[in-house]
Design an enzyme around this catalytic site. Structure first.
Site, PDB file in Angstrom:
ATOM      1  CG  HIS A  19     -71.581  25.099-115.898  1.00  0.00           C
ATOM      2  ND1 HIS A  19     -71.375  23.732-115.890  1.00  0.00           N
ATOM      3  CD2 HIS A  19     -72.929  25.260-115.858  1.00  0.00           C
ATOM      4  CE1 HIS A  19     -72.532  23.101-115.846  1.00  0.00           C
ATOM      5  NE2 HIS A  19     -73.493  24.016-115.831  1.00  0.00           N
ATOM      6  CG  ASP A 118     -68.704  21.581-117.335  1.00  0.00           C
ATOM      7  OD1 ASP A 118     -69.472  20.602-117.311  1.00  0.00           O
ATOM      8  OD2 ASP A 118     -68.966  22.658-116.775  1.00  0.00           O
ATOM      9  CG  HIS A 368     -82.305  29.363-108.827  1.00  0.00           C
ATOM     10  ND1 HIS A 368     -81.633  30.210-107.975  1.00  0.00           N
ATOM     11  CD2 HIS A 368     -81.370  28.916-109.706  1.00  0.00           C
ATOM     12  CE1 HIS A 368     -80.356  30.282-108.329  1.00  0.00           C
ATOM     13  NE2 HIS A 368     -80.168  29.507-109.368  1.00  0.00           N
ATOM     14  CD1 TRP A 371     -72.743  22.996-106.205  1.00  0.00           C
ATOM     15  CD2 TRP A 371     -74.497  22.615-104.882  1.00  0.00           C
ATOM     16  NE1 TRP A 371     -72.278  22.351-105.070  1.00  0.00           N
ATOM     17  CE2 TRP A 371     -73.347  22.110-104.239  1.00  0.00           C
ATOM     18  CE3 TRP A 371     -75.740  22.493-104.234  1.00  0.00           C
ATOM     19  CZ2 TRP A 371     -73.389  21.490-102.981  1.00  0.00           C
ATOM     20  CZ3 TRP A 371     -75.779  21.868-102.989  1.00  0.00           C
ATOM     21  CH2 TRP A 371     -74.620  21.388-102.378  1.00  0.00           C
ATOM     22  CB  SER A 373     -77.968  30.366-105.344  1.00  0.00           C
ATOM     23  OG  SER A 373     -77.816  31.335-106.363  1.00  0.00           O
ATOM     24  CD  GLU A 376     -72.943  32.735-104.200  1.00  0.00           C
ATOM     25  OE1 GLU A 376     -74.004  33.389-104.186  1.00  0.00           O
ATOM     26  OE2 GLU A 376     -72.147  32.740-105.166  1.00  0.00           O
ATOM     27  CB  ALA A 391     -80.616  21.278-114.507  1.00  0.00           C
ATOM     28  CD  GLN A 393     -82.381  25.494-110.875  1.00  0.00           C
ATOM     29  OE1 GLN A 393     -83.583  25.762-110.852  1.00  0.00           O
ATOM     30  NE2 GLN A 393     -81.533  26.101-111.700  1.00  0.00           N
TER      31      GLN A 393
END
Length: 476
Positions: A19, A118, A368, A371, A373, A376, A391, A393
Site C-alpha cells: 500500500h 487508502d 503470489h 497486485w 507484482s 510489474e 486477500a 491474490q
C-alpha cells in the site's frame, strides 16, 4: 502540467509495504505536477521501515513541498499488527486519524486542500466533510478485486456464500456482474473462505469497499486495456468518477525518466543476483517470489524446492528471513536441496524485482499474485505461474490465467509434480503462446502511460481536478 504551489494534498496509506509503495508512487507523480504533498505514515510503520530505508526515501525530500509526517495508529506498542489482526488495525486507524486530518486542514500556515486516503479509511470521509475539503480514495488492489469486494453482500444475499465445503470450491459464483462465467468459489478473496457470513473480516472488506461511493473519486492502479469491462461495472454501479492511472511503476518512468528504483522494504536488497543472472542464457530462469508478507510452511517450501529442481530449469528464488513459518530450527532449508540448488539455482533474501523481471535471462515468474507484482510482471512482458496466498491474490490469479491468458493459476495446490509440470508448461511447452500474450499486454500497458494514453490522460485529469476541487465536494 501547470504548477500551483498553494495546492496541498495529504496522502494516508494503510501501513503495509504494498500500500505504501503504491501511494508513494502516486505522491511522486503529484509532487512532480507541482502539488505540495504531506505523506502520512503511522509511527509504527515509520520506525520499522522508513528509518531503515533512509536512502530510498531521501529523494522524496528533494521534491519541492514534499514532507513526511507520522501519526499514531491507536494500537498498543506490543500489538502484533499481523494480517490476521487486520480488522483491529483498520478500526483503530479509523478512530485515530480524523482529528489529525481536521487539524491539518485548519492549519493557518499551510492548510490541506484535498485528502487522498487508502480505501479502508472510511472515517476520513466524515472528517473531510466536516471541514469542507475534497477526499479521494485510492484502492491499491486490482479493479477486479475491488468489484468482487463490492459484490460480497450480493453474493451472501443470493446464498452463494458461505462456501459449504472443499467439494464446493469449484462452484461458479453468478452474482458478480462481468464474472458470471468463470469466477469460482476458490477464486473469491481469501476472507470469503469462512463459515459465518457475519465474520468480521468479511464484513470489513465489504463495508469499506461500499463506502467508496461516498468519496469524490476513486484512484485505481490499473489501465483500461487490462480491466476495462470491470471498470465499466464499477462506474455504472458504484463510483462514476474513476481515475485509472496505472501501471504506476511504468507511469513514473514516463513522467520522471531520471527516477531510480527504490522500495520501502524491511530487507536489504541483494544485488548479487544480477551478476548471477548475467551469466544465464536468455529466458532460461524462472524467478520465484511470494511477496513481502505471505508465509509458507517448511513442507510447502520443500515441495516447491523439489518441483523447481526437477524441472531442470535455472531459478532465482527470493526467500525472505520470515518466509518460512514454524519454531526455531524448523525454518531451515534441507541440506540436500541446497546442494541441488547450487547446480542451477540462486537464493536471495530480497531483490530489485523490476530489474529482475526486465532481465533477458528471466523467462517466467512464479508469484503470489499480489497486485504490485502482477503489474510489474505485466509491464515486463513476463508470463506468470500464480500461487496466491490471501486477500485479493486469489481473484488476481484467476484473471491472470483465465481472462488475460498471461500464465497459469495453481491456487490451492502445493505438489512438487505440479510445480515441475507448470514450470515446464510455462517455459517450454506453451512458451510461445504465453510470451506472445505477455508481449501484447506489455505493449498496451506502456501505451496507456505514454502521452495520449488512457492512464496518462487520467492522471492529467486527476491533477486538474485536485487543483479545481472546491471546498464543497460532490459525491462520487
Amino acid at each position: 502540467m501547470e504548477k500551483q504551489d498553494h495546492v496541498h494534498v495529504a496522502i494516508l496509506p494503510l501501513p503495509a509495504v504494498g500500500h505504501v509503495n503504491s501511494m508513494l508512487n502516486l505522491a511522486e507523480l503529484l509532487g512532480h505536477a507541482g502539488i505540495k504533498i504531506t505523506f502520512l505514515n503511522t509511527e509504527h510503520y515509520y520506525d520499522r521501515v522508513i528509518r531503515h530505508s533512509s536512502d530510498a526515501f531521501s529523494r522524496y525530500m528533494q521534491i519541492p513541498g514534499f514532507q513526511f509526517k507520522t501519526l499514531t495508529d491507536g494500537l498498543p506498542r506490543d500489538h502484533p499488527r499481523t494480517p490476521d489482526k487486520f480488522p483491529e488495525l483498520v478500526d483503530s486507524l479509523n478512530c485515530a486519524t480524523p482529528p489529525l486530518l481536521k487539524e491539518m486542514v485548519s492549519d493557518s500556515k499551510s492548510p490541506v486542500n484535498c485528502i487522498i486516503t487508502d480505501g479502508y479509511m472510511s472515517r476520513a470521509i466524515d472528517a473531510a466533510r466536516e471541514v469542507g475539503v475534497s477526499i479521494i480514495y485510492f484502492r491499491t488492489i486490482s479493479a477486479c478485486a475491488f468489484w468482487s469486494f463490492h459484490c460480497i453482500p450480493d453474493i451472501i444475499d443470493a446464498g452463494e456464500l458461505p462456501i459449504k465445503g472443499t467439494e464446493d470450491m469449484d462452484r461458479l459464483i453468478t452474482t458478480v456482474p462481468g464474472m458470471e462465467g468463470f469466477l469460482r468459489c476458490r477464486d473469491l478473496p481469501s476472507f470469503c473462505r469462512v463459515n459465518d457470513p457475519m465474520d468480521p473480516h468479511l464484513l470489513l472488506f465489504a463495508r469499506e469497499t461500499r463506502l467508496s461511493a461516498h468519496a469524490d473519486g476513486l484512484i485505481l492502479n490499473t489501465f483500461e486495456d487490462l480491466e476495462g469491462p470491470i471498470l465499466s461495472q464499477i462506474r455504472n454501479h458504484s463510483c462514476p468518477n474513476i481515475y485509472s492511472i496505472g501501471p504506476l511503476n511504468a507511469h513514473l518512468k514516463v513522467r520522471i525518466p531520471e527516477k531510480t528504483y527504490s522500495s520501502s522494504s524491511l530487507w536489504k536488497i541483494d544485488r548479487s543476483c544480477m551478476a548471477w543472472l548475467d551469466k544465464q542464457p536468455k529466458q532460461s530462469v524462472i524467478y520465484v517470489s511470494f511477496g513481502s508478507i505471505a508465509v509458507m510452511s517448511r513442507d510447502q517450501l520443500i515441495e516447491f524446492y523439489y518441483g523447481l529442481v526437477h524441472s531442470k530449469k535455472n531459478f532465482l528464488w527470493v526467500i525472505r528471513p520470515d518466509l518460512i513459518s514454524g519454531k526455531d530450527g524448523e525454518n531451515q532449508i534441507p541440506e540436500e536441496l541446497l546442494e541441488a540448488t547450487k547446480e542451477r539455482g540462486c537464493i536471495a533474501g530480497w531483490v530489485p524485482q523490476e530489474e529482475v523481471l526486465a532481465h533477458s535471462a528471466v523467462g517466467g515468474f512464479l508469484t503470489h499474485c499480489g497486485w504490485n507484482s502482477t503489474l510489474e510482471s505485466i509491464v515486463a512482458g513476463m508470463p506468470m505461474i500464480c500461487w496466491p496466498s490471501f486477500a485479493d491474490q486469489q481473484i488476481n490469479s484467476r484473471f491472470v490465467g483465465e481472462v488475460w491468458k498471461l500464465g497459469l493459476d495453481i491456487k490451492d495446490l502445493c505438489d512438487r509434480n505440479i510445480v515441475e509440470k507448470t514450470v515446464n508448461d510455462l517455459m517450454v511447452e506453451r512458451k510461445e503462446e504465453f510470451m506472445e500474450s505477455a508481449d501484447r499486454m506489455a505493449n498496451l500497458a506502456k501505451k496507456s502511460v505514454n502521452k495520449g494514453g488512457s492512464s496518462y490522460c487520467n492522471l492529467d485529469r486527476l491533477v486538474n481536478d485536485i487543483k479545481m476541487m472546491s471546498s464543497q465536494p460532490q459525491n462520487c
